[in-house]
Design a protein around this motif. Structure first.
Motif, PDB file in Angstrom:
ATOM      1  N   ILE A 112      66.733 -59.550  87.173  1.00  0.00           N
ATOM      2  CA  ILE A 112      67.365 -59.930  85.913  1.00  0.00           C
ATOM      3  C   ILE A 112      66.411 -60.669  84.986  1.00  0.00           C
ATOM      4  CG2 ILE A 112      69.602 -60.070  87.049  1.00  0.00           C
ATOM      5  CD1 ILE A 112      69.445 -63.136  86.743  1.00  0.00           C
ATOM      6  N   THR A 113      65.394 -61.303  85.547  1.00  0.00           N
ATOM      7  CA  THR A 113      64.489 -62.125  84.733  1.00  0.00           C
ATOM      8  C   THR A 113      63.761 -61.289  83.699  1.00  0.00           C
ATOM      9  OG1 THR A 113      64.223 -63.608  86.620  1.00  0.00           O
ATOM     10  CG2 THR A 113      62.657 -63.856  84.825  1.00  0.00           C
ATOM     11  N   LEU A 114      63.462 -60.042  84.025  1.00  0.00           N
ATOM     12  CA  LEU A 114      62.781 -59.176  83.063  1.00  0.00           C
ATOM     13  C   LEU A 114      63.612 -59.026  81.797  1.00  0.00           C
ATOM     14  CD1 LEU A 114      60.468 -57.278  82.304  1.00  0.00           C
ATOM     15  CD2 LEU A 114      61.708 -55.436  83.490  1.00  0.00           C
ATOM     16  N   ALA A 115      64.891 -58.752  81.943  1.00  0.00           N
ATOM     17  CA  ALA A 115      65.759 -58.604  80.771  1.00  0.00           C
ATOM     18  C   ALA A 115      65.889 -59.909  80.008  1.00  0.00           C
ATOM     19  CB  ALA A 115      67.130 -58.109  81.215  1.00  0.00           C
ATOM     20  N   LEU A 116      65.974 -61.015  80.713  1.00  0.00           N
ATOM     21  CA  LEU A 116      66.101 -62.315  80.068  1.00  0.00           C
ATOM     22  C   LEU A 116      64.844 -62.656  79.277  1.00  0.00           C
ATOM     23  CD1 LEU A 116      67.771 -64.232  83.034  1.00  0.00           C
ATOM     24  CD2 LEU A 116      68.906 -63.206  81.042  1.00  0.00           C
ATOM     25  N   LEU A 117      63.681 -62.332  79.822  1.00  0.00           N
ATOM     26  CA  LEU A 117      62.424 -62.577  79.111  1.00  0.00           C
ATOM     27  C   LEU A 117      62.291 -61.662  77.899  1.00  0.00           C
ATOM     28  CD1 LEU A 117      59.970 -63.065  82.111  1.00  0.00           C
ATOM     29  CD2 LEU A 117      60.747 -64.823  80.500  1.00  0.00           C
ATOM     30  N   ARG A 118      62.749 -60.433  78.018  1.00  0.00           N
ATOM     31  CA  ARG A 118      62.717 -59.531  76.863  1.00  0.00           C
ATOM     32  C   ARG A 118      63.515 -60.128  75.704  1.00  0.00           C
ATOM     33  NH1 ARG A 118      63.887 -53.887  80.176  1.00  0.00           N
ATOM     34  NH2 ARG A 118      61.710 -53.334  80.642  1.00  0.00           N
ATOM     35  N   ALA A 119      64.712 -60.621  75.991  1.00  0.00           N
ATOM     36  CA  ALA A 119      65.554 -61.196  74.942  1.00  0.00           C
ATOM     37  C   ALA A 119      64.921 -62.455  74.363  1.00  0.00           C
ATOM     38  CB  ALA A 119      66.937 -61.509  75.508  1.00  0.00           C
ATOM     39  N   LEU A 120      64.401 -63.304  75.230  1.00  0.00           N
ATOM     40  CA  LEU A 120      63.864 -64.587  74.782  1.00  0.00           C
ATOM     41  C   LEU A 120      62.623 -64.414  73.917  1.00  0.00           C
ATOM     42  CD1 LEU A 120      63.953 -67.673  74.878  1.00  0.00           C
ATOM     43  CD2 LEU A 120      62.711 -67.574  77.052  1.00  0.00           C
ATOM     44  N   THR A 121      61.704 -63.561  74.337  1.00  0.00           N
ATOM     45  CA  THR A 121      60.468 -63.403  73.569  1.00  0.00           C
ATOM     46  C   THR A 121      60.696 -62.674  72.254  1.00  0.00           C
ATOM     47  OG1 THR A 121      59.909 -61.432  74.877  1.00  0.00           O
ATOM     48  CG2 THR A 121      58.983 -63.528  75.593  1.00  0.00           C
ATOM     49  N   LYS A 122      61.698 -61.804  72.198  1.00  0.00           N
ATOM     50  CA  LYS A 122      62.038 -61.190  70.908  1.00  0.00           C
ATOM     51  C   LYS A 122      62.522 -62.247  69.934  1.00  0.00           C
ATOM     52  CE  LYS A 122      63.125 -56.458  72.360  1.00  0.00           C
ATOM     53  NZ  LYS A 122      64.206 -55.464  72.583  1.00  0.00           N
ATOM     54  N   ARG A 123      63.305 -63.189  70.437  1.00  0.00           N
ATOM     55  CA  ARG A 123      63.814 -64.243  69.565  1.00  0.00           C
ATOM     56  C   ARG A 123      62.700 -65.187  69.129  1.00  0.00           C
ATOM     57  NH1 ARG A 123      67.599 -65.747  72.553  1.00  0.00           N
ATOM     58  NH2 ARG A 123      66.834 -67.685  73.458  1.00  0.00           N
ATOM     59  N   LEU A 124      61.771 -65.498  70.032  1.00  0.00           N
ATOM     60  CA  LEU A 124      60.690 -66.419  69.705  1.00  0.00           C
ATOM     61  C   LEU A 124      59.535 -65.750  68.976  1.00  0.00           C
ATOM     62  CD1 LEU A 124      60.508 -68.495  73.026  1.00  0.00           C
ATOM     63  CD2 LEU A 124      61.629 -69.121  70.880  1.00  0.00           C
ATOM     64  N   GLY A 125      59.412 -64.437  69.150  1.00  0.00           N
ATOM     65  CA  GLY A 125      58.362 -63.705  68.465  1.00  0.00           C
ATOM     66  C   GLY A 125      56.991 -63.829  69.088  1.00  0.00           C
ATOM     67  N   ARG A 126      56.936 -64.222  70.352  1.00  0.00           N
ATOM     68  CA  ARG A 126      55.639 -64.375  71.014  1.00  0.00           C
ATOM     69  C   ARG A 126      55.841 -64.482  72.528  1.00  0.00           C
ATOM     70  NH1 ARG A 126      54.252 -70.798  70.044  1.00  0.00           N
ATOM     71  NH2 ARG A 126      56.396 -71.470  69.679  1.00  0.00           N
ATOM     72  N   PRO A 127      54.778 -64.215  73.286  1.00  0.00           N
ATOM     73  CA  PRO A 127      54.874 -64.412  74.738  1.00  0.00           C
ATOM     74  C   PRO A 127      54.971 -65.896  75.067  1.00  0.00           C
ATOM     75  CG  PRO A 127      52.632 -63.831  74.113  1.00  0.00           C
ATOM     76  CD  PRO A 127      53.473 -63.670  72.882  1.00  0.00           C
ATOM     77  N   ILE A 128      55.543 -66.191  76.225  1.00  0.00           N
ATOM     78  CA  ILE A 128      55.748 -67.583  76.603  1.00  0.00           C
ATOM     79  C   ILE A 128      55.077 -67.877  77.943  1.00  0.00           C
ATOM     80  CG2 ILE A 128      57.911 -67.786  75.330  1.00  0.00           C
ATOM     81  CD1 ILE A 128      59.392 -67.424  77.965  1.00  0.00           C
ATOM     82  N   GLY A 129      55.015 -69.157  78.267  1.00  0.00           N
ATOM     83  CA  GLY A 129      54.543 -69.572  79.582  1.00  0.00           C
ATOM     84  C   GLY A 129      55.637 -69.386  80.613  1.00  0.00           C
ATOM     85  N   LEU A 130      55.235 -69.360  81.873  1.00  0.00           N
ATOM     86  CA  LEU A 130      56.204 -69.128  82.948  1.00  0.00           C
ATOM     87  C   LEU A 130      55.900 -70.009  84.139  1.00  0.00           C
ATOM     88  CD1 LEU A 130      58.569 -67.378  84.090  1.00  0.00           C
ATOM     89  CD2 LEU A 130      56.812 -65.871  85.028  1.00  0.00           C
ATOM     90  N   VAL A 131      56.907 -70.748  84.574  1.00  0.00           N
ATOM     91  CA  VAL A 131      56.848 -71.508  85.821  1.00  0.00           C
ATOM     92  C   VAL A 131      57.735 -70.774  86.808  1.00  0.00           C
ATOM     93  CG1 VAL A 131      57.245 -73.726  86.943  1.00  0.00           C
ATOM     94  CG2 VAL A 131      56.489 -73.649  84.549  1.00  0.00           C
ATOM     95  N   HIS A 132      57.136 -70.259  87.871  1.00  0.00           N
ATOM     96  CA  HIS A 132      57.821 -69.335  88.779  1.00  0.00           C
ATOM     97  C   HIS A 132      57.766 -69.897  90.202  1.00  0.00           C
ATOM     98  CE1 HIS A 132      57.445 -65.236  91.047  1.00  0.00           C
ATOM     99  NE2 HIS A 132      58.666 -65.720  91.151  1.00  0.00           N
ATOM    100  N   PHE A 133      58.901 -70.362  90.698  1.00  0.00           N
ATOM    101  CA  PHE A 133      59.025 -70.817  92.091  1.00  0.00           C
ATOM    102  C   PHE A 133      59.521 -69.642  92.922  1.00  0.00           C
ATOM    103  CE2 PHE A 133      59.018 -74.870  89.952  1.00  0.00           C
ATOM    104  CZ  PHE A 133      58.571 -75.805  90.883  1.00  0.00           C
ATOM    105  N   ASP A 134      58.801 -69.303  93.997  1.00  0.00           N
ATOM    106  CA  ASP A 134      59.174 -68.115  94.767  1.00  0.00           C
ATOM    107  C   ASP A 134      58.335 -68.049  96.035  1.00  0.00           C
ATOM    108  OD1 ASP A 134      60.076 -65.480  95.484  1.00  0.00           O
ATOM    109  OD2 ASP A 134      60.130 -64.905  93.376  1.00  0.00           O
ATOM    110  N   ALA A 135      58.858 -67.310  97.025  1.00  0.00           N
ATOM    111  CA  ALA A 135      58.059 -66.954  98.195  1.00  0.00           C
ATOM    112  C   ALA A 135      57.208 -65.725  97.933  1.00  0.00           C
ATOM    113  CB  ALA A 135      58.972 -66.695  99.393  1.00  0.00           C
ATOM    114  N   HIS A 136      57.561 -64.968  96.870  1.00  0.00           N
ATOM    115  CA  HIS A 136      56.944 -63.675  96.599  1.00  0.00           C
ATOM    116  C   HIS A 136      56.359 -63.666  95.194  1.00  0.00           C
ATOM    117  CE1 HIS A 136      60.510 -63.288  99.245  1.00  0.00           C
ATOM    118  NE2 HIS A 136      59.732 -62.492  99.957  1.00  0.00           N
TER     119      HIS A 136
END
Length: 300
Positions: A112-136
């Protein structure tokens, strides 16, 4: 929620009554798990996280001294999805997220994060930083022939220019991974902190490294519950031993005051495999920590 016993709190996140999508912070569930590669069941994650959040409604945060449930917070329920269709579901998630200013998404699988990032960056008009907690690392180009799945969101996010990989940090990584996948990830400029590296350090030092990597520009937090060791989060689809303790992740989040977060998700909670609700409670607490962090930042 003063005067309401925790067991009687309404079944929204933190028991909030507002469903206003224009609130400062908006919670939405994304109950999908058709892109999982091991155990399914994260479609039930949003409901479990909301239910567990009742434990966080009876006072202020003990460090930031704010009570997230009393702020401008709404729970708008669950997003609509296309049954059995990953591509169509991602498009629907993106469209629904696009209308929300500051979204906190309860997954659901990590795809789901891919879709959420697509929406967010369209609104902001630029790529963003990412803090990603994960085992993978979740930068596989595909999962068993499936283009979009829970192991590939950040491969696509990098290739689509949604995130700036030089401002992307992954924390807690420890799963088996093809060397070519890891080499590709590092070659993009992503900073990877293995679980062993984190455990050999301190939460304060890791938080400082996170802040250093993402800098002062907007950043997104994606928290996969399997970053925690199965001892602390058994209710997930792809558990990996050797993970973080819940207190370590909590301590790191509390010290990220310098990071300008503009959205968050917590994903991969599979309640059918949980024990005594500890996984759902951990996930709810990470969202509560995020909201308290945001509230403390707003007061500065």
């Amino acid at each position: 929620m003063a005067g309401t016993p925790t067991y009687a709190v309404p079944p929204t996140f933190l028991g909030v009554s507002s469903r206003d999508p224009a609130a400062d912070y908006v919670v939405a569930g994304v109950p999908i798990d058709i892109g999982t590669t091991n155990r399914s069941g994260t479609r039930d994650g949003p409901a479990a996280i909301r239910r567990a959040s009742r434990m966080l409604t009876d006072g202020d945060h003990p460090e930031h001294w704010v009570e997230p449930a009393r702020g401008s917070l709404a729970d708008i329920g669950d997003f609509a999805l296309a049954l059995g269709d990953i591509g169509a579901s991602l498009a629907m998630i993106e469209a629904q997220a696009a209308a929300i200013g500051h979204l906190i998404a309860l997954g659901g699988e990590h795809g789901i994060t891919l879709a959420l990032l697509r929406a967010l960056t369209k609104r902001l008009g630029r790529p963003i930083g990412l803090v990603h907690f994960d085992a993978h690392v979740d930068t596989w180009p595909n999962n068993f022939g499936q283009t979009y799945a829970h192991g590939s969101p950040f491969y696509h996010a990098i290739n689509e220019g949604l995130v700036d990989p030089r401002r992307m940090i992954q924390v807690g990584i420890r799963s088996p991974v093809e060397k070519a996948v890891m080499d590709w990830t590092l070659a993009q400029g992503v900073t990877v902190l293995s679980a062993q590296t984190v455990q050999a350090s301190t939460p304060a030092a890791v938080a400082a490294r996170i802040a250093e990597v993402v800098g002062a520009e907007p950043a997104y937090l994606s928290f996969d519950i399997d970053v925690l060791d199965p001892a602390f989060a058994p209710g997930t689809g792809t558990p990996e031993i050797g993970g973080l303790a819940s207190w370590q992740a909590q301590a790191m989040l509390r010290q990220l005051k310098a990071v300008r977060f503009v959205g968050m998700d917590v994903v991969e909670v599979a309640p059918a495999f949980d024990v005594a609700e500890i996984t759902a409670l951990a996930a709810a607490t990470m969202v509560w920590e995020y909201l308290a962090l945001a509230g403390s930042r707003a007061m500065r």
